[in-house]
Structure formats: C-alpha cells, structure tokens
Design an enzyme around this catalytic site. Structure first.
Site, PDB file in Angstrom:
ATOM      1  CD  GLU A  23     -12.372  17.893 -38.479  1.00  8.38           C
ATOM      2  OE1 GLU A  23     -12.704  18.929 -39.068  1.00  8.38           O
ATOM      3  OE2 GLU A  23     -13.184  16.998 -38.155  1.00  8.38           O
ATOM      4  CG  HIS A  33     -12.531  21.234 -34.955  1.00  9.10           C
ATOM      5  ND1 HIS A  33     -12.110  20.071 -35.564  1.00  9.10           N
ATOM      6  CD2 HIS A  33     -13.844  21.073 -34.687  1.00  9.10           C
ATOM      7  CE1 HIS A  33     -13.148  19.249 -35.656  1.00  9.10           C
ATOM      8  NE2 HIS A  33     -14.212  19.832 -35.129  1.00  9.10           N
TER       9      HIS A  33
HETATM   10  C1  PEP Z   1     -17.196  18.622 -35.059  1.00  7.80           C
HETATM   11  O1  PEP Z   1     -16.590  18.648 -36.099  1.00  7.80           O
HETATM   12  O2  PEP Z   1     -17.023  19.548 -34.268  1.00  7.80           O
HETATM   13  C2  PEP Z   1     -18.096  17.501 -34.793  1.00  7.80           C
HETATM   14  C3  PEP Z   1     -18.485  17.341 -33.567  1.00  7.80           C
HETATM   15  O3  PEP Z   1     -18.449  16.713 -35.851  1.00  7.80           O
HETATM   16  P1  PEP Z   1     -19.595  15.571 -35.864  1.00  7.80           P
HETATM   17  O4  PEP Z   1     -20.812  16.145 -35.198  1.00  7.80           O
HETATM   18  O5  PEP Z   1     -19.837  15.273 -37.310  1.00  7.80           O
HETATM   19  O6  PEP Z   1     -19.060  14.403 -35.108  1.00  7.80           O
END
Ligand code: PEP
Length: 252
Positions: A97, A95
């Site tokens: 993050e 991900h």
């Molecule tokens: C995610 O964290 O994978 C994501 C897509 O977040 P959001 O839907 O909040 O943009």
C-alpha cells in the site's frame, strides 16, 4: 530453526481505546506461546499507549512505516528514533500500500530499510507482485528487482534484524490466499535470491513471512511449508481471537 514471526498490521484502523482493548484481549490468549515471535503494528497515535499496555507481555510492537531521517523539516513523517521512543522494536517497510498509494520506490525503500536498521529497529521488508505481473509471467522479474534493489547494501549482520514479507498484492485484503504451494514457490525463489546475493548463512537464517488473507483456518497449511517462516496479517489481526488462533496455528 527459524522461529515463526507472526505480525499484525492494523493499517489505518482502531482508535486508541479500541487498540488498547484489542491488546488487552490478546495478551491472555497468547500468554503461553513461546514458539513464535508475536508483533502488533498499530497506528502511530496509539503506539505509546499500546506500548504501555504491552509491558511484560510476550508481544512486541512495530510501526507500519518510517522515514529515512532522524528529525527535521519532513512534515507528516515519523522517524525510527520516534518509533523506538514510543516503545516499538519493529517496523514494517515497503508494504504494497505504501508502494501503490504513496509511490515508494525500491530506491527509497532501500534507504528507509538501511536507516531503520542502523537506528536499531528490526524490520519486516515487504515484497510481492500484482495480479497483472503474475499473469503476464513477470513475477520472478518483479521479485528479483524488489529483493535485490530493496536489500542492496545490507551487511550479513543486518539480517539478524531483518525479515522479508512476501505479500502477493492480489491476495492482500481480497480473501484470496495464495495456495500453500504458490507461497512455498515464491518463498523458495526469494530465499534463492538472498542466497545468491548474501550467501548461504543469511539465506538459511532469514525469515520469510507470508502475507495475504491469512486466517486461522489457512495459517497451519501455509506455515507447514519449509520456506514459510511466519505471517504478516492484516484484517484477521483486528480481532484478538482470530489473531491468537493464527499465532497458535503457526506454532508447529
Ligand atoms: C497486509 O496488509 O499486510 C495483509 C496481508 O492484509 P490481509 O491479511 O488483510 O490480506
């Protein structure tokens, strides 16, 4: 036919009681859906309890990350075997993050992906460019690097248990969704890379999810695009009704 894969990434949200309440609300809302594969990814501390609550439901569970060893002196980490033990069949790997805040590199993510697959988990492997990279014309180069380095060494058979999530970083948690055409273009590009590297069969069968501010009111227009095979949903997966609506709007 690629069955849409709709996963909720709860990130670092929800205490155990809140997580169980959410899945107990979600279960009846999606009980009749069989045209999509549904996954929720709670925090580690809630996995076992949520797994118990999901018994018999048409909702699978995944971790949000895992390490590349089975056990040992790796303080703070969790292994694929531990995710399986807690009731997961899936995990997210790579991900943005994790890449951004925890410095996870393509090389490490490739090792994690291979180890998770070898351990028996199914994996949603995330790729995506930042706004800077898109605006400076580097999107193709970034996606090429992330896909080719990230998936390096996978066998054709691995792709039965690996999905790719295209998540443009500028669309994650910002309320700014990629347009259906932007998503389609990136997905087609990624599928082309997979074709070049792993052949036509893999490219034709691998699911590519879109992630980045997916909501119930934009899910259908994204999902109708030929190379968009599901969604990875952050914020909107924290409410049962909105996640259920995304699931239902994704079944074409
Ligand atoms: C995610 O964290 O994978 C994501 C897509 O977040 P959001 O839907 O909040 O943009």
């Amino acid at each position: 036919m690629r069955k849409p894969l709709i996963a909720g990434n709860w990130k670092m949200n929800l205490l155990i009681g809140e997580a169980v309440k959410l899945v107990n609300e979600l279960k009846p809302l999606v009980a009749g859906v069989n045209g999509a594969e549904i996954v929720v990814c709670p925090v580690f501390t809630a996995l076992h309890t949520v797994g118990q609550a999901l018994k018999g439901a048409n909702i699978a569970m995944g971790g949000q990350n895992c390490y590349l060893k089975e056990s040992g002196a790796f303080t703070g980490e969790i292994s694929p075997q531990m995710l399986l033990d807690a009731g997961c069949t899936w995990t997210i790997i790579g991900h943005s993050e994790r890449r951004q805040y925890f410095n996870e590199t393509d090389q490490v993510l490739n090792q994690k992906l291979k180890f998770a697959l070898a351990s028996g988990l199914k994996v949603m492997f995330c790729v995506g460019e930042t706004l800077d990279e898109r605006e400076s014309g580097k999107m193709d180069e970034v996606l090429t690097r992330q896909v080719l380095h990230g998936l390096a060494g996978l066998a054709e058979s691995d792709f039965a248990r690996a999905a790719i999530a295209y998540e443009p970083v500028w669309a994650i948690g910002t309320g700014k969704t990629a347009t259906p055409q932007q998503a389609q273009d990136a997905h087609a590009f990624i599928r082309g890379l997979v074709k070049k590297q792993f052949g036509e069969t893999v490219a034709g069968s691998v699911r590519i999810q879109y992630g980045g501010s997916v909501k119930s009111d934009n899910a259908a227009e994204l999902m109708v695009k030929p190379d968009v095979d599901g969604a990875l949903v952050g914020g909107a997966s924290l409410k049962a009704q909105s996640f259920a609506d995304i699931v239902k709007n994704s079944v074409l």
